[in-house]
Design a protein around this motif. Structure first.
Motif, short mmCIF file in Angstrom:
data_model
loop_
_atom_site.label_atom_id
_atom_site.label_comp_id
_atom_site.label_asym_id
_atom_site.label_seq_id
_atom_site.Cartn_x
_atom_site.Cartn_y
_atom_site.Cartn_z
N ALA A 170 49.31 67.74 41.45
CA ALA A 170 49.94 66.81 42.39
C ALA A 170 49.12 66.77 43.67
N GLY A 171 49.50 65.87 44.57
CA GLY A 171 48.86 65.79 45.87
C GLY A 171 47.37 65.51 45.79
N ILE A 172 46.65 66.02 46.78
CA ILE A 172 45.21 65.78 46.81
C ILE A 172 44.49 66.58 45.72
N GLU A 173 45.08 67.68 45.27
CA GLU A 173 44.49 68.44 44.17
C GLU A 173 44.39 67.58 42.91
N HIS A 174 45.37 66.72 42.68
CA HIS A 174 45.36 65.87 41.51
C HIS A 174 44.51 64.62 41.73
N LEU B 186 46.12 56.13 49.52
CA LEU B 186 45.91 57.41 50.17
C LEU B 186 45.49 58.44 49.12
N GLU B 187 44.83 59.52 49.57
CA GLU B 187 44.25 60.50 48.64
C GLU B 187 45.27 61.50 48.11
N VAL B 188 46.49 61.07 47.89
CA VAL B 188 47.48 61.88 47.18
C VAL B 188 48.06 61.01 46.07
N THR B 189 48.27 61.60 44.92
CA THR B 189 48.70 60.84 43.74
C THR B 189 50.00 60.10 43.99
N GLU B 190 50.92 60.71 44.72
CA GLU B 190 52.24 60.14 44.90
C GLU B 190 52.22 58.81 45.66
N ALA B 191 51.19 58.58 46.45
CA ALA B 191 51.16 57.39 47.31
C ALA B 191 51.15 56.10 46.50
N LEU C 68 48.55 69.14 49.75
CA LEU C 68 47.75 69.84 48.74
C LEU C 68 48.29 69.63 47.34
N GLY C 69 49.59 69.64 47.18
CA GLY C 69 50.21 69.36 45.89
C GLY C 69 50.32 70.57 45.00
N GLY C 70 49.19 71.10 44.58
CA GLY C 70 49.20 72.27 43.71
C GLY C 70 48.29 72.09 42.51
N ALA C 71 48.02 73.18 41.82
CA ALA C 71 47.16 73.18 40.64
C ALA C 71 47.73 74.15 39.62
N GLY C 72 47.38 73.91 38.36
CA GLY C 72 47.82 74.78 37.28
C GLY C 72 46.70 74.96 36.27
N TYR C 73 47.04 75.58 35.15
CA TYR C 73 46.06 75.84 34.11
C TYR C 73 46.09 74.75 33.06
N GLY C 74 44.90 74.34 32.63
CA GLY C 74 44.76 73.42 31.52
C GLY C 74 44.41 74.22 30.28
N GLN C 75 43.19 74.05 29.76
CA GLN C 75 42.73 74.82 28.62
C GLN C 75 42.57 76.28 29.03
N GLN C 76 43.07 77.20 28.19
CA GLN C 76 43.06 78.61 28.55
C GLN C 76 42.47 79.46 27.44
N GLY C 77 41.80 80.54 27.83
CA GLY C 77 41.36 81.59 26.93
C GLY C 77 41.69 82.91 27.59
N VAL C 78 41.38 84.01 26.93
CA VAL C 78 41.76 85.31 27.49
C VAL C 78 40.89 85.70 28.68
N THR C 79 39.70 85.14 28.79
CA THR C 79 38.83 85.52 29.91
C THR C 79 38.44 84.34 30.78
N ALA C 80 39.03 83.18 30.57
CA ALA C 80 38.72 82.00 31.38
C ALA C 80 39.87 81.02 31.25
N ALA C 81 40.05 80.20 32.29
CA ALA C 81 41.10 79.19 32.27
C ALA C 81 40.65 78.00 33.11
N GLU C 82 40.93 76.82 32.62
CA GLU C 82 40.59 75.60 33.31
C GLU C 82 41.65 75.32 34.38
#
Length: 591
Positions: free
Chosen positions: A212-216, A399-404, A193-207
């Motif tokens: 990493a992994g398939i998430e990326h 393969l469908e993970v970035t690290e491959a 799965l790898g993981g996910a984080g926030y990109g563009q952020q506001g007080v009531t929404a976040a991208e």
């Protein structure tokens, strides 16, 4: 204006002459004038009512027309809060049986509007109690800074934390609803799965973006607003993945290994039913990448797809298969195994003395380096290179993970006869365990090349034929013999015909040579070998079995029992019926 006399003289004089009352003439004239005034007033009122009615009708007609136009117009989405046009939708990720691996969860961000703040010092103290990692003094300085109007405090909160912040009762502390990525199974399949984080952020929404992994690797697909409600289905089986990780973890602990990986692959489709790498991490709280030290020791390192290793004797399967497929030998062909075999000042030796000659089948079963090197000489450099390239060993994984894509196989630039001989028994070519799993799938499935994938692919794709079905049948029989009476006897599982090959490759040291007491131990095989459905590859980094007087590091003593335990536990889960010894024995014969 013309004035009408109220008492006209001619009529008055005429009335007097006739003896009538002049007052009657005046009353009559007054009545006529009143009637005229009343008629004029009535007409004026009628016109006013008419105009008012027309105005009311026009107004209602305009309102009705506008309502009709609005009803017929296309729907326009409401604008986000105060200009925050941030797309936070992200599709779920499911395993092959529809169980959730990753999803979005509504949470809250925490920020402060200082114009509403009553007691910044108290708020900082209370927040430090809720969030132990917060620096109270630094936060208090920010919350009481007269030059500030806004302070960002926390990107996401748990429901319990949000309630605790609410209970502080400070009007300047505000919660903003937003989405967060949740991995409900914690560490399970973390490297996939790898993981996910926030990109563009506001007080009531976040991208939400994949890190990493398939998430990326599949980030564009997962963030596509048209597919936000269409889950991404993986080939993983969550239950099998759990068992594989549990057994692998126990094996690493028991054998004092540094790390390990395990792969279960569908032999026909290339689907990865399980792919584990330990040590691992929790994608809900993904650690920061290492900035110093050996990256292979960090939990983020995926040993299954990033680990580029010399895998040792497991590579002998391909040398033997190519020699059989080219018609250079048969399983009964006798090979000279006298040693040491000297080439360009380098000596090739066997682990023990197997005698002056062995048939090809016994060269494989007993894992003779000398016998395999002889086969490589018969095959030749160019044909060996072409064969390994067609199996995918010389190219990065798609393969469908970035690290491959970052893990590049390593092989000699000058591929001479000595390189061909050492590569035939697993030294001089470094590749990943997933490469190895795909290669073994082709050896046991009738010779068809498979493309590894983490996506659900229920149908077999048309692919290249790498070896003949007869060569595949012969390899299955020899792999089963390795488990029955060769170097992998501990891989026997009652009711299931397991076959494969062991590999114990010395680890290179930084000085360019090899350690004497450190190995990469690998078992690569398939089950059930009577009709192979799944390939299994298990690798341990620096294992050591210490139950005897001396530590044993070879694959037969270390990784093979771990692989056997995996097969013993997952085969029934995957719907495979146990077979009797008679059924298994009848299915194999070396011809």
């Amino acid at each position: 204006m013309v004035r009408t006399p109220l008492r006209p003289l001619p009529r008055i004089l005429d009335a007097r002459a006739q003896g009538e009352n002049p007052q009657a003439v005046e009353r009559e004239m007054l009545r006529v004038r009143r009637e005229q005034a009343r008629d004029i007033g009535r007409k004026r009122a009628e016109w006013r009512l008419l105009i008012l009615a027309v105005l009311f009708f026009a107004g209602y007609a305009a309102i009705g027309t506008r309502m009709g136009l609005l009803a017929a117009a296309p729907v326009i989405e409401a604008e986000p809060y105060v200009g925050e046009q941030i797309a936070d939708a992200r599709a779920d990720i499911l395993d092959r049986n529809g169980r959730i691996l990753a999803t979005n969860l509504v949470t809250n961000s925490l920020y402060a509007e200082l114009r509403y703040m009553i007691d910044g010092d108290r708020a900082a103290a209370e927040l430090a109690r809720i969030f132990p990692d917060v620096d109270e003094d630094r936060l208090a300085a920010r919350l009481t800074d007269p030059d500030r109007s806004f302070v960002w405090i926390r990107a996401r909160l748990s429901p319990e934390q949000a309630q605790a912040v609410h209970d502080i009762g400070e009007p300047g502390l505000l919660l903003g609803p937003r989405q967060m990525r949740l991995y409900p199974n914690g560490r399970l399949a973390a490297h996939v799965l790898g993981g996910a984080g926030y990109g563009q952020q506001g007080v009531t929404a976040a991208e939400i973006i994949g890190t990493a992994g398939i998430e990326h690797r599949m980030d564009a697909r997962l963030r596509d607003p048209d597919l936000a409600d269409v889950p991404l289905t993986l080939s993983l089986d969550l239950a099998v993945q759990g068992v594989v990780e549990e057994v692998l973890g126990s094996g690493i602990e028991m054998l004092n290994a540094r790390a390990g990986s395990a792969i279960i692959m569908d032999a026909d489709t290339g689907e990865l039913v399980a792919m584990a790498s330990l040590p691992d991490f929790d994608p809900n709280d993904r650690p920061a990448p290492p900035v110093e030290g050996d990256p292979t020791e960090h939990p983020l390192f995926n040993h299954a797809v990033q680990g580029v290793y010399e895998l040792g004797s497991v590579m002998k399967s391909f040398a033997v298969a190519q020699a059989l497929d080219l018609g250079l030998v048969t399983p009964e062909t006798v090979i000279d195994t006298r040693g040491p075999l000297r080439m360009a000042g380098f000596s090739i030796r066997d682990y023990r003395n197997y005698g002056a000659e062995l048939p090809v089948s016994e060269v494989f079963v007993h894992s003779s380096n000398i016998g395999t090197a002889r086969l490589a000489q018969m095959i030749g450099i160019d044909r060996q290179q072409d064969f390994l390239r067609r199996f995918g060993f010389l190219d990065p994984l798609d393969l469908e993970v970035t690290e491959a894509r970052r893990a590049l196989p390593q092989f000699p630039e000058r591929w001479g006869e000595l390189s061909a001989m050492t590569i035939s028994y697993g030294h001089g070519l470094s590749t990943t365990p997933v490469h190895l799993a795909a290669g073994y799938a082709a050896l046991v499935n009738g010779g068809r090349r498979v493309v590894p994938t983490l996506l659900r692919r229920p149908e077999v794709q048309p692919v290249e034929q790498l070896v003949t079905p007869e060569t595949s049948r012969q390899m299955r029989a020899m792999m089963h013999a390795v488990v029955e009476r060769g170097t992998a006897r501990m891989a026997q599982v009652e009711g299931y015909a397991v076959g494969g090959k062991t590999g114990s490759a010395d680890k290179p040291n930084p000085q360019g040579r090899y350690y004497d007491d450190r190995v990469i131990a690998t078992f690569a095989g398939a089950f059930p070998m009577t009709d192979p459905r799944y390939v299994i590859v298990v690798t341990l980094d620096e294992p050591s079995e210490t139950s005897g007087e001396q530590a044993r590091r070879t694959a037969g003593w270390t990784v093979v029992p771990v692989a056997a335990e995996m097969v013993r536990r997952i085969a029934p889960m995957m719907g495979m019926r146990p077979q009797s010894d008679a059924e298994i024995e009848a299915a194999f014969s070396l011809r």
